[in-house]
Design a protein around this motif. Structure first.
Motif, PDB file in Angstrom:
ATOM      1  N   LYS A 191     -15.754  10.097 -23.943  1.00 38.43           N
ATOM      2  CA  LYS A 191     -14.520   9.317 -23.988  1.00 38.43           C
ATOM      3  C   LYS A 191     -14.563   8.306 -25.138  1.00 38.43           C
ATOM      4  O   LYS A 191     -15.491   7.516 -25.238  1.00 38.43           O
ATOM      5  N   GLY A 192     -13.546   8.355 -25.970  1.00 35.14           N
ATOM      6  CA  GLY A 192     -13.423   7.392 -27.056  1.00 35.14           C
ATOM      7  C   GLY A 192     -14.366   7.614 -28.221  1.00 35.14           C
ATOM      8  O   GLY A 192     -14.467   6.762 -29.101  1.00 35.14           O
ATOM      9  N   PHE A 193     -15.056   8.746 -28.227  1.00 33.21           N
ATOM     10  CA  PHE A 193     -15.980   9.022 -29.337  1.00 33.21           C
ATOM     11  C   PHE A 193     -15.990  10.507 -29.654  1.00 33.21           C
ATOM     12  O   PHE A 193     -16.068  11.345 -28.760  1.00 33.21           O
ATOM     13  N   LYS A 194     -15.902  10.808 -30.951  1.00 36.96           N
ATOM     14  CA  LYS A 194     -16.009  12.192 -31.416  1.00 36.96           C
ATOM     15  C   LYS A 194     -16.948  12.245 -32.610  1.00 36.96           C
ATOM     16  O   LYS A 194     -16.773  11.505 -33.575  1.00 36.96           O
ATOM     17  N   PHE A 195     -17.936  13.129 -32.532  1.00 36.33           N
ATOM     18  CA  PHE A 195     -18.872  13.283 -33.648  1.00 36.33           C
ATOM     19  C   PHE A 195     -18.142  13.710 -34.918  1.00 36.33           C
ATOM     20  O   PHE A 195     -18.491  13.284 -36.016  1.00 36.33           O
ATOM     21  N   SER A 196     -17.121  14.565 -34.747  1.00 38.83           N
ATOM     22  CA  SER A 196     -16.389  15.085 -35.905  1.00 38.83           C
ATOM     23  C   SER A 196     -15.644  13.993 -36.665  1.00 38.83           C
ATOM     24  O   SER A 196     -15.269  14.195 -37.827  1.00 38.83           O
ATOM     25  N   ASN A 197     -15.430  12.836 -36.040  1.00 39.72           N
ATOM     26  CA  ASN A 197     -14.760  11.724 -36.729  1.00 39.72           C
ATOM     27  C   ASN A 197     -15.665  11.035 -37.735  1.00 39.72           C
ATOM     28  O   ASN A 197     -15.208  10.184 -38.497  1.00 39.72           O
ATOM     29  N   TYR A 198     -16.942  11.392 -37.715  1.00 37.24           N
ATOM     30  CA  TYR A 198     -17.904  10.734 -38.593  1.00 37.24           C
ATOM     31  C   TYR A 198     -18.559  11.717 -39.559  1.00 37.24           C
ATOM     32  O   TYR A 198     -19.694  11.522 -39.976  1.00 37.24           O
ATOM     33  N   TRP A 199     -17.812  12.755 -39.902  1.00 37.35           N
ATOM     34  CA  TRP A 199     -18.250  13.704 -40.922  1.00 37.35           C
ATOM     35  C   TRP A 199     -17.324  13.578 -42.120  1.00 37.35           C
ATOM     36  O   TRP A 199     -16.189  13.105 -42.006  1.00 37.35           O
ATOM     37  N   ILE A 200     -17.762  14.017 -43.286  1.00 33.75           N
ATOM     38  CA  ILE A 200     -17.017  13.804 -44.530  1.00 33.75           C
ATOM     39  C   ILE A 200     -15.626  14.438 -44.484  1.00 33.75           C
ATOM     40  O   ILE A 200     -14.689  13.912 -45.088  1.00 33.75           O
ATOM     41  N   ASP A 201     -15.475  15.551 -43.786  1.00 38.12           N
ATOM     42  CA  ASP A 201     -14.154  16.183 -43.700  1.00 38.12           C
ATOM     43  C   ASP A 201     -13.117  15.216 -43.118  1.00 38.12           C
ATOM     44  O   ASP A 201     -11.978  15.152 -43.592  1.00 38.12           O
ATOM     45  N   LYS A 202     -13.520  14.490 -42.099  1.00 39.20           N
ATOM     46  CA  LYS A 202     -12.609  13.523 -41.473  1.00 39.20           C
ATOM     47  C   LYS A 202     -12.335  12.363 -42.425  1.00 39.20           C
ATOM     48  O   LYS A 202     -11.199  11.867 -42.518  1.00 39.20           O
ATOM     49  N   PHE A 203     -13.362  11.951 -43.163  1.00 42.15           N
ATOM     50  CA  PHE A 203     -13.179  10.860 -44.123  1.00 42.15           C
ATOM     51  C   PHE A 203     -12.184  11.256 -45.205  1.00 42.15           C
ATOM     52  O   PHE A 203     -11.424  10.429 -45.693  1.00 42.15           O
ATOM     53  N   MET A 204     -12.201  12.535 -45.578  1.00 45.09           N
ATOM     54  CA  MET A 204     -11.263  13.015 -46.596  1.00 45.09           C
ATOM     55  C   MET A 204      -9.826  12.957 -46.073  1.00 45.09           C
ATOM     56  O   MET A 204      -8.901  12.612 -46.812  1.00 45.09           O
ATOM     57  N   GLN A 205      -9.644  13.276 -44.802  1.00 46.47           N
ATOM     58  CA  GLN A 205      -8.317  13.188 -44.194  1.00 46.47           C
ATOM     59  C   GLN A 205      -7.819  11.744 -44.204  1.00 46.47           C
ATOM     60  O   GLN A 205      -6.657  11.475 -44.511  1.00 46.47           O
ATOM     61  N   ILE A 206      -8.717  10.826 -43.868  1.00 47.19           N
ATOM     62  CA  ILE A 206      -8.349   9.410 -43.850  1.00 47.19           C
ATOM     63  C   ILE A 206      -8.004   8.926 -45.261  1.00 47.19           C
ATOM     64  O   ILE A 206      -7.026   8.213 -45.466  1.00 47.19           O
ATOM     65  N   GLY A 215      -9.263  -0.714 -42.246  1.00 51.55           N
ATOM     66  CA  GLY A 215     -10.558  -0.635 -41.579  1.00 51.55           C
ATOM     67  C   GLY A 215     -11.120   0.769 -41.604  1.00 51.55           C
ATOM     68  O   GLY A 215     -12.318   0.975 -41.860  1.00 51.55           O
ATOM     69  N   LYS A 216     -10.268   1.750 -41.327  1.00 54.09           N
ATOM     70  CA  LYS A 216     -10.706   3.145 -41.351  1.00 54.09           C
ATOM     71  C   LYS A 216     -11.091   3.580 -42.763  1.00 54.09           C
ATOM     72  O   LYS A 216     -12.047   4.342 -42.952  1.00 54.09           O
ATOM     73  N   LEU A 217     -10.347   3.087 -43.757  1.00 53.63           N
ATOM     74  CA  LEU A 217     -10.654   3.426 -45.144  1.00 53.63           C
ATOM     75  C   LEU A 217     -12.020   2.875 -45.551  1.00 53.63           C
ATOM     76  O   LEU A 217     -12.809   3.572 -46.192  1.00 53.63           O
ATOM     77  N   ILE A 218     -12.283   1.657 -45.146  1.00 53.60           N
ATOM     78  CA  ILE A 218     -13.566   1.033 -45.487  1.00 53.60           C
ATOM     79  C   ILE A 218     -14.714   1.802 -44.848  1.00 53.60           C
ATOM     80  O   ILE A 218     -15.733   2.081 -45.489  1.00 53.60           O
ATOM     81  N   VAL A 219     -14.550   2.176 -43.584  1.00 59.86           N
ATOM     82  CA  VAL A 219     -15.585   2.947 -42.887  1.00 59.86           C
ATOM     83  C   VAL A 219     -15.790   4.300 -43.555  1.00 59.86           C
ATOM     84  O   VAL A 219     -16.928   4.748 -43.755  1.00 59.86           O
ATOM     85  N   ALA A 220     -14.676   4.955 -43.928  1.00 62.67           N
ATOM     86  CA  ALA A 220     -14.761   6.264 -44.569  1.00 62.67           C
ATOM     87  C   ALA A 220     -15.520   6.194 -45.884  1.00 62.67           C
ATOM     88  O   ALA A 220     -16.386   7.040 -46.165  1.00 62.67           O
ATOM     89  N   VAL A 221     -15.223   5.186 -46.697  1.00 63.92           N
ATOM     90  CA  VAL A 221     -15.889   5.032 -47.990  1.00 63.92           C
ATOM     91  C   VAL A 221     -17.365   4.692 -47.816  1.00 63.92           C
ATOM     92  O   VAL A 221     -18.241   5.303 -48.445  1.00 63.92           O
ATOM     93  N   ILE A 222     -17.648   3.727 -46.932  1.00 63.35           N
ATOM     94  CA  ILE A 222     -19.039   3.302 -46.733  1.00 63.35           C
ATOM     95  C   ILE A 222     -19.894   4.455 -46.211  1.00 63.35           C
ATOM     96  O   ILE A 222     -21.002   4.705 -46.715  1.00 63.35           O
ATOM     97  N   LEU A 223     -19.396   5.161 -45.216  1.00 60.23           N
ATOM     98  CA  LEU A 223     -20.184   6.260 -44.644  1.00 60.23           C
ATOM     99  C   LEU A 223     -20.308   7.430 -45.614  1.00 60.23           C
ATOM    100  O   LEU A 223     -21.317   8.147 -45.593  1.00 60.23           O
ATOM    101  N   SER A 224     -19.302   7.639 -46.467  1.00 60.79           N
ATOM    102  CA  SER A 224     -19.412   8.683 -47.495  1.00 60.79           C
ATOM    103  C   SER A 224     -20.540   8.343 -48.467  1.00 60.79           C
ATOM    104  O   SER A 224     -21.322   9.209 -48.863  1.00 60.79           O
ATOM    105  N   VAL A 225     -20.622   7.057 -48.829  1.00 59.15           N
ATOM    106  CA  VAL A 225     -21.706   6.598 -49.705  1.00 59.15           C
ATOM    107  C   VAL A 225     -23.057   6.741 -49.008  1.00 59.15           C
ATOM    108  O   VAL A 225     -24.048   7.154 -49.622  1.00 59.15           O
ATOM    109  N   VAL A 226     -23.094   6.423 -47.712  1.00 58.33           N
ATOM    110  CA  VAL A 226     -24.332   6.556 -46.940  1.00 58.33           C
ATOM    111  C   VAL A 226     -24.766   8.024 -46.890  1.00 58.33           C
ATOM    112  O   VAL A 226     -25.949   8.343 -47.098  1.00 58.33           O
TER     113      VAL A 226
END
Length: 244
Positions: A191-206, A215-226
């Protein structure tokens, strides 16, 4: 480092596959523009130069083309058994790894810029430039996320060292990871968590969404760099253990 970087850049700009892949991805954008133009004048049609430029990576199959070129460029020295000669000239493995990464990174940025410029030019010629709105942000955010993909392609290429295998894994790998994560979400039903939300494909959608929260953009960029850092670290570690 300067010597190996100059050497790799020298090879890059004399690599036919670099120009071929760049032309192909730009041509795909041009074809997409012509296809899209058939819809102009119909109800609900809404696109222009800036918007079309923001959609350039998808229309030009940028991810696919950079995965293929990265494998072709990085694996060439392994396929031709010239890596020993490069090392014998005094270049260290660390310098070679970093030099090849920087050069392939530069090639990815150039190809991306070619896509954006082509899309904006063709889109503006057909429908006008339109309003920039949030599309400039999308263009730069997408580039940052795509560099995470590039790090994956680079690590795969330098670890495998075989062009065919590197291309296959680079193309299929991200899709397989997405499928595994989606399957995990389905089975676990957290509930409230999906692994697929933290993969690069999802970051590209965002990154491609003009209405995405900051906030979502910042997370997407930071995690892509990570992700990029993790892929590069893995490639660096395994490359040091390889026998040439």
């Amino acid at each position: 480092m300067n010597r190996i970087l100059k050497f790799e850049l020298y090879k890059l700009f004399r690599q036919k596959s670099f120009y071929v892949c760049t032309v192909i991805t730009a041509a795909l954008i041009f074809i997409s523009a012509l296809s899209t133009n058939t819809l102009s004048g119909t109800e609900g049609f809404d696109t222009a130069g800036w918007k079309f430029a923001a959609n350039a990576p998808g229309n030009g199959q940028f991810q696919l083309m950079i995965s293929i070129f990265t494998a072709l460029f990085i694996c060439e020295d392994f396929d031709q058994n010239t890596m020993k000669n490069i090392i014998s000239k005094g270049y260290g493995r660390e310098s070679i790894y970093i030099g090849k990464y920087i050069t392939s990174f530069i090639s990815a940025v150039i190809m991306y810029a070619a896509d954006i410029i082509t899309a904006f030019a063709v889109g503006t010629a057909l429908w006008g430039s339109g309003e920039a709105d949030g599309y400039i942000r999308i263009i730069f955010t997408q580039l940052l996320v795509l560099m995470g993909y590039h790090a994956f392609f680079y690590a795969v290429s330098i670890i495998l060292g075989k062009t065919g295998s590197a291309i296959a894994v680079s193309i299929v790998g991200p899709m397989m990871i997405s499928l595994v994560l989606a399957l995990g979400d389905t089975l676990l039903k957290l509930k409230g968590f999906k692994f697929s939300n933290y993969w690069i494909d999802k970051f590209m959608q965002i990154a491609s969404d003009t209405s995405a929260a900051s906030g979502k953009l910042i997370v997407a960029v930071i995690l892509s760099v990570v992700y990029g850092a993790v892929f590069l670290a893995a490639g660096f570690t395994l490359n040091r253990k390889k026998q040439f």
